[in-house]
Design an enzyme around this catalytic site. Structure first.
Site, PDB file in Angstrom:
ATOM      1  N   GLU A 204      -6.200  30.794  20.374  1.00  0.00           N
ATOM      2  CA  GLU A 204      -6.522  29.703  21.297  1.00  0.00           C
ATOM      3  C   GLU A 204      -5.882  29.886  22.665  1.00  0.00           C
ATOM      4  O   GLU A 204      -6.477  29.576  23.692  1.00  0.00           O
ATOM      5  CB  GLU A 204      -6.110  28.352  20.689  1.00  0.00           C
ATOM      6  CG  GLU A 204      -7.012  27.878  19.548  1.00  0.00           C
ATOM      7  CD  GLU A 204      -6.779  28.595  18.230  1.00  0.00           C
ATOM      8  OE1 GLU A 204      -5.766  29.321  18.108  1.00  0.00           O
ATOM      9  OE2 GLU A 204      -7.603  28.442  17.307  1.00  0.00           O
TER      10      GLU A 204
ATOM     11  N   HIS B 134      -7.285  19.098  10.841  1.00  0.00           N
ATOM     12  CA  HIS B 134      -8.703  18.951  11.170  1.00  0.00           C
ATOM     13  C   HIS B 134      -9.067  17.531  11.563  1.00  0.00           C
ATOM     14  O   HIS B 134     -10.248  17.212  11.698  1.00  0.00           O
ATOM     15  CB  HIS B 134      -9.574  19.359   9.966  1.00  0.00           C
ATOM     16  CG  HIS B 134      -9.530  20.814   9.635  1.00  0.00           C
ATOM     17  ND1 HIS B 134      -8.449  21.409   9.038  1.00  0.00           N
ATOM     18  CD2 HIS B 134     -10.435  21.803   9.832  1.00  0.00           C
ATOM     19  CE1 HIS B 134      -8.701  22.695   8.857  1.00  0.00           C
ATOM     20  NE2 HIS B 134      -9.899  22.964   9.331  1.00  0.00           N
TER      21      HIS B 134
END
Lengths: 343, 374
Positions: free
Chosen positions: A67, A136
């Site tokens: 990321e 998540h």
């Protein structure tokens, strides 16, 4: 590569973002879409579905799984004149990119005295309610709202999602665009030909008018707040729902106007309470309209815990009844804290 | 890159750094590197020497300015002149450079206005120059973060069909950073035209290079499939030739190259540092013998050039540089308060507008409207 520019169609929220990305890619060849699995797969939520097929792998790039690398290379691409739209696959995966977002993306304009622009859009599916394992379902928006140099937004419905992603990409500031993932499949009418300048990216909106209580929220809980307003109406309480849409900056004018009218405010978000958006909103409203408040502001939020396992998330996430309980508190009706609040 | 190339590159990494000019001025031959220097005659070498002297003078002068209270801090590059000037002189004007905070020698070669080098260190602004004016990003303080920016820039060059290269400068202390490793991975995957120029100056503040790496740093690139070169970073001709090799590869579609320039930070980490607490004088003395400037003096002497002549030219340039720096610092205006709020956003921001407006009213209590309209 023609895109429909007029007419209204019924789209899911996810598809409305897809259509927005499509417009942006078609309208400006400096726009790139980057991220993990955004190409062939079309993203794990299919938000980028079909874009690589249409615009090619040089416009819609599958990134290695890193990321910081995704955001850091997007910074370099922006230096080169590109307008990258990066996808962080899930809310809880953004932290490896935190340094690049906070120390580079947010600060480069200031650092260079306006000479370097960072027109990045960072898309992050966020929030809970989908029964996922850890990492998540988080709501990390306060970290980014706290960071000067970033704009932070979250749409709540397909029309806004469509317009706001196009506005975010067109904006010369970096925009963190939080997508309410549990609402991806909600459908609504979307007019792709709408004037993009009609409602600014930073504007809050009153989505239900009311006179007794102001209910402030954003993103995934707007739909819940609409249900709250309907349920409260059945009990004779008129709730005005404000969809903030923008979390940095917050458009306080309509919120203030509403609170001056109602004198009672409930703020709700999925993120934890401590030092969250609700804290800023409550403090700012107290500063700005103290003498109009009939009751202290009430926050109905997620708890200050790591995101719980999915069998427990129903307790963590503010829902219709918990928010109604908050409405009862500001209305001084019988509520869960009646008979003495915990200190 | 073929397997053979990888193996060749690995051999290079594990051997002694490539050196064209030994500390005593002896010219050593290296077929591949020498081929890159066909145009570098003695006059060119003398010009490079003058650059190095000027860069060293910048460093000395800025250190003095810090001691005199004109600068808050300065990060000296003493000892790294050859690595910086040699690599930077290999670049084309339209290549783009992303550096850490110690690359003032690179900035000099990119043509920075000298006083713009001091702005940050005086605390007047967070950067001095326009990155697009000299195709060099402003100094990066977060260790290694700029390697990703260089890689992304190079990806952009490839996407828009340019033939420029991006260069990332970083140190041995950066190589353990995740960003550097991610940059190497992205650069290799996308075959981006980027040069990773690592100045191994042996010290990351107080931490020695062997705390960062158990193998020669250049060897790290091997696992990423990136060709690499390990050079004597105090040898300006080796730095020039290696960077030219890397740039040629980048421009011809060959992707990234990793260069480890083995050099030494002869000064402190910054003017706030005290290296006597962590390193021996003997080590410093050893590296003084490998000084990048004196070896070129020796080399040019053996070539029959009049040492006094190029020394005088160098002195002249150095004096000029020092004078510009001093003049720059004395004419540099302090920033007005309103600058606090400027350039945070490109577009209107209601929250910041309010803070600025309120602070303006506070300033007005003191009759100050120096910050502009409030």
């Amino acid at each position: 590569m023609t895109t429909q520019t007029t007419g209204t169609s019924t789209l899911t929220l996810g598809k409305s973002i897809n259509r927005g990305l499509h417009h942006a890619l078609a309208d400006d060849d400096k726009v790139l879409v980057m991220g993990e699995d955004v190409g062939k797969l079309g993203g794990v939520f299919r938000v980028t579905d079909g874009l690589q097929q249409e615009f090619g792998p040089e416009r819609v790039l599958d990134s290695p799984l890193a990321e910081s690398g995704i955001v850091g290379t997007a910074v370099g691409l922006a230096y080169r004149g590109f307008r990258p739209v990066v996808e962080i696959q899930f809310d809880g995966f953004v932290y490896p990119a935190f340094d690049q977002i906070v120390s580079q993306v947010a600060k480069l304009r200031y650092r260079t005295q306006g000479r370097v622009s960072m027109p990045l859009t960072i898309r992050i599916p966020f929030g809970g309610g989908i029964g996922s394992p850890e990492h998540h379902s988080e709501s990390p928006e306060a970290y980014f709202a706290h960071t000067a140099g970033l704009r932070v937004v979250s749409p709540s419905n397909p029309q806004d999602a469509h317009v706001m992603i196009r506005q975010a990409i067109a904006c010369d500031d970096p925009v963190v665009y939080f997508e309410p993932k549990r609402r991806y499949h909600e459908k609504g009418e979307v007019d792709e030909g709408v004037d993009l300048g009609a409602l600014p990216l930073g504007a809050a909106q009153v989505v239900v008018a009311g006179s007794d209580v102001t209910l402030v929220t954003y993103g995934p809980l707007v739909k819940t707040a609409l249900d709250v307003a309907a349920a409260a109406a059945d009990e004779g309480v008129s709730v005005e729902v404000i969809d903030l849409r923008s979390l940095s900056p917050i458009d306080f004018a309509p919120v203030e106007a509403s609170v001056r009218k109602t004198g009672r405010v409930v703020i709700t978000h999925e993120a934890g309470q401590f030092a969250g958006l609700g804290a800023e909103i409550a403090a700012s409203l107290t500063e700005r309209c103290f003498y109009h408040l009939e009751q202290p502001p009430v926050r109905i939020t997620g708890f200050d815990i790591p995101y719980p396992p999915s069998k427990l998330e129903q307790h963590h996430l503010p829902d219709l009844d918990r928010i109604l309980d908050g409405v009862d508190r500001v209305m001084e009706r019988t509520n869960s804290l009646s008979g003495g609040a915990a200190c | 890159m073929s397997r053979e190339d990888v193996l060749t590159a690995a051999d290079t990494a594990s051997s002694e750094p490539i050196q064209l000019v030994a500390p005593d001025g002896t010219r050593r031959r290296h077929a591949e590197f020498d081929a890159m220097l066909a145009d570098v005659n003695d006059d060119v070498v003398a010009d490079l020497y003058v650059d190095m002297v000027a860069v060293r003078r910048i460093d000395t002068e800025a250190t003095h300015l810090q001691r005199q209270g004109e600068l808050a801090l300065w990060p000296p590059l003493l000892g790294q002149e050859a690595a910086q000037v040699g690599s930077a002189r290999a670049l084309r004007e339209d290549d783009f450079v992303f550096t850490s905070y110690r690359e003032n020698g690179v900035a000099y070669c990119r043509g920075v206005d000298l006083e713009d080098m001091l702005t940050v260190w005086r605390g007047n602004a967070s950067s001095g120059w326009d990155p697009y004016g000299i195709n060099m990003a402003t100094p990066q303080i977060i260790i290694g973060a700029q390697t990703l920016h260089a890689t992304g820039y190079a990806m952009g060059v490839k996407l828009d069909g340019g033939d420029q290269a991006a260069v990332a400068y970083f140190g041995d202390g950066a190589i353990t950073q995740g960003d550097v490793n991610e940059a190497l991975g992205f650069a290799a995957s996308y075959q981006a035209p980027v040069v990773f120029f690592c100045q191994n100056n042996h010290w990351a503040i107080s931490e020695p290079v062997d705390l960062q790496s158990r193998v020669p740093i250049a060897q790290r690139a091997e696992g990423f499939g990136i060709p690499h070169l390990r050079i004597d970073g105090n040898d300006i001709l080796a730095a020039l030739a290696a960077t030219r090799i890397a740039l040629e590869r980048a421009r011809s579609g060959g992707g990234p190259t990793f260069i480890e320039a083995v050099t030494y930070r002869m000064g402190p980490h910054t003017t706030a540092d005290d290296p006597t607490r962590y390193r021996d004088q003997a080590e410093l003395d050893e590296w003084k013998e490998k000084d990048p400037l004196t070896r070129i003096e020796e080399y040019l002497h053996t070539r029959g050039m009049a040492v006094d002549g190029f020394r005088e030219a160098a002195q002249h340039r150095a004096d000029d540089v020092a004078e510009k720096l001093r003049r720059g610092i004395t004419t540099m205006a302090d920033p007005e308060w309103a600058a606090v709020f400027e350039n945070v956003y490109a577009e209107d921001h209601s929250w910041l507008n309010r803070q600025r407006e309120q602070y303006g009213r506070y300033q007005n209590l003191f009759g100050s409207d120096a910050g502009g309209e409030a």
